[in-house]
Write a protein that holds these residues in place. Sequence first.
Motif, PDB file in Angstrom:
ATOM      1  N   SER A  62     -10.174 -25.056  -0.646  1.00  0.00           N
ATOM      2  CA  SER A  62     -10.865 -23.764  -0.627  1.00  0.00           C
ATOM      3  C   SER A  62     -12.348 -23.850  -0.280  1.00  0.00           C
ATOM      4  O   SER A  62     -12.861 -23.001   0.467  1.00  0.00           O
ATOM      5  N   LEU A  63     -13.044 -24.816  -0.820  1.00  0.00           N
ATOM      6  CA  LEU A  63     -14.500 -24.864  -0.638  1.00  0.00           C
ATOM      7  C   LEU A  63     -14.939 -24.913   0.827  1.00  0.00           C
ATOM      8  O   LEU A  63     -15.815 -24.146   1.220  1.00  0.00           O
ATOM      9  N   LEU A  66     -14.408 -21.443   2.282  1.00  0.00           N
ATOM     10  CA  LEU A  66     -15.396 -20.489   1.765  1.00  0.00           C
ATOM     11  C   LEU A  66     -16.765 -20.730   2.405  1.00  0.00           C
ATOM     12  O   LEU A  66     -17.451 -19.781   2.778  1.00  0.00           O
ATOM     13  N   ARG A  67     -17.123 -22.000   2.567  1.00  0.00           N
ATOM     14  CA  ARG A  67     -18.408 -22.328   3.211  1.00  0.00           C
ATOM     15  C   ARG A  67     -18.443 -21.889   4.672  1.00  0.00           C
ATOM     16  O   ARG A  67     -19.512 -21.621   5.199  1.00  0.00           O
ATOM     17  N   SER A  68     -17.274 -21.834   5.300  1.00  0.00           N
ATOM     18  CA  SER A  68     -17.227 -21.415   6.707  1.00  0.00           C
ATOM     19  C   SER A  68     -17.351 -19.909   6.854  1.00  0.00           C
ATOM     20  O   SER A  68     -17.402 -19.388   7.962  1.00  0.00           O
ATOM     21  N   MET A  70     -15.208 -17.605   5.216  1.00  0.00           N
ATOM     22  CA  MET A  70     -13.991 -16.855   4.919  1.00  0.00           C
ATOM     23  C   MET A  70     -14.103 -16.196   3.548  1.00  0.00           C
ATOM     24  O   MET A  70     -14.710 -16.746   2.630  1.00  0.00           O
ATOM     25  N   ALA A  71     -13.499 -15.052   3.412  1.00  0.00           N
ATOM     26  CA  ALA A  71     -13.487 -14.328   2.142  1.00  0.00           C
ATOM     27  C   ALA A  71     -12.532 -15.003   1.168  1.00  0.00           C
ATOM     28  O   ALA A  71     -11.503 -15.560   1.572  1.00  0.00           O
ATOM     29  N   LEU A  72     -12.861 -14.929  -0.107  1.00  0.00           N
ATOM     30  CA  LEU A  72     -12.018 -15.507  -1.145  1.00  0.00           C
ATOM     31  C   LEU A  72     -10.605 -14.940  -1.080  1.00  0.00           C
ATOM     32  O   LEU A  72      -9.622 -15.672  -1.261  1.00  0.00           O
ATOM     33  N   SER A  73     -10.497 -13.660  -0.761  1.00  0.00           N
ATOM     34  CA  SER A  73      -9.172 -13.021  -0.672  1.00  0.00           C
ATOM     35  C   SER A  73      -8.317 -13.610   0.454  1.00  0.00           C
ATOM     36  O   SER A  73      -7.093 -13.533   0.401  1.00  0.00           O
ATOM     37  N   VAL A  75      -8.910 -16.952   1.481  1.00  0.00           N
ATOM     38  CA  VAL A  75      -8.820 -18.380   1.174  1.00  0.00           C
ATOM     39  C   VAL A  75      -7.730 -18.684   0.144  1.00  0.00           C
ATOM     40  O   VAL A  75      -6.978 -19.650   0.295  1.00  0.00           O
TER      41      VAL A  75
END
Length: 150
Positions: A62-63, A66-68, A70-73, A75
């Motif tokens: 995930s990390l 997320l760093r790129s 992308m939204a948590l929803s 990921v």
Amino acid sequence: MQHDHGQSLNRVAFSATVHCLTGCAIGEILGMIIGNALDLSTGATVVLSIALAFLFGYAFTSLPLLRSGMALSAVVPLALASDTISITIMEIVDNTIMVAIPGAMDAGLDELKFYAFLALALLIAGTAAYPVNRWLIARGKGHAVVHAHH
């Protein structure tokens, strides 16, 4: 052409397995160390190790996403789709081995055999997950889903 594709598939599957095993191993080792240090029962230590293995395994996937940006929803479903089967296999194999080897769960943190058994169990667990990861990636599933977003 098929030979090159097979080699590439093998490399991607190996990389995905090592990536997943890394997160899984960090959680597993932490769980075993914490359980051992707190003198938890074997069952409680295994449950803690499994929970931490999933947590770290999903975090390793995930990390970067997320760093790129992308939204948590977006990921969370990707991490679940790419890692759940692999981590599950690794945890079943790893914990079964640790519980089955006499004295492995009772070895102290200051004993080399504790770490040797854990390393052996994780190596076998990664080996068990590799063919499944390869099969999933070849079908556009598992870690192939995450690779499509990199």
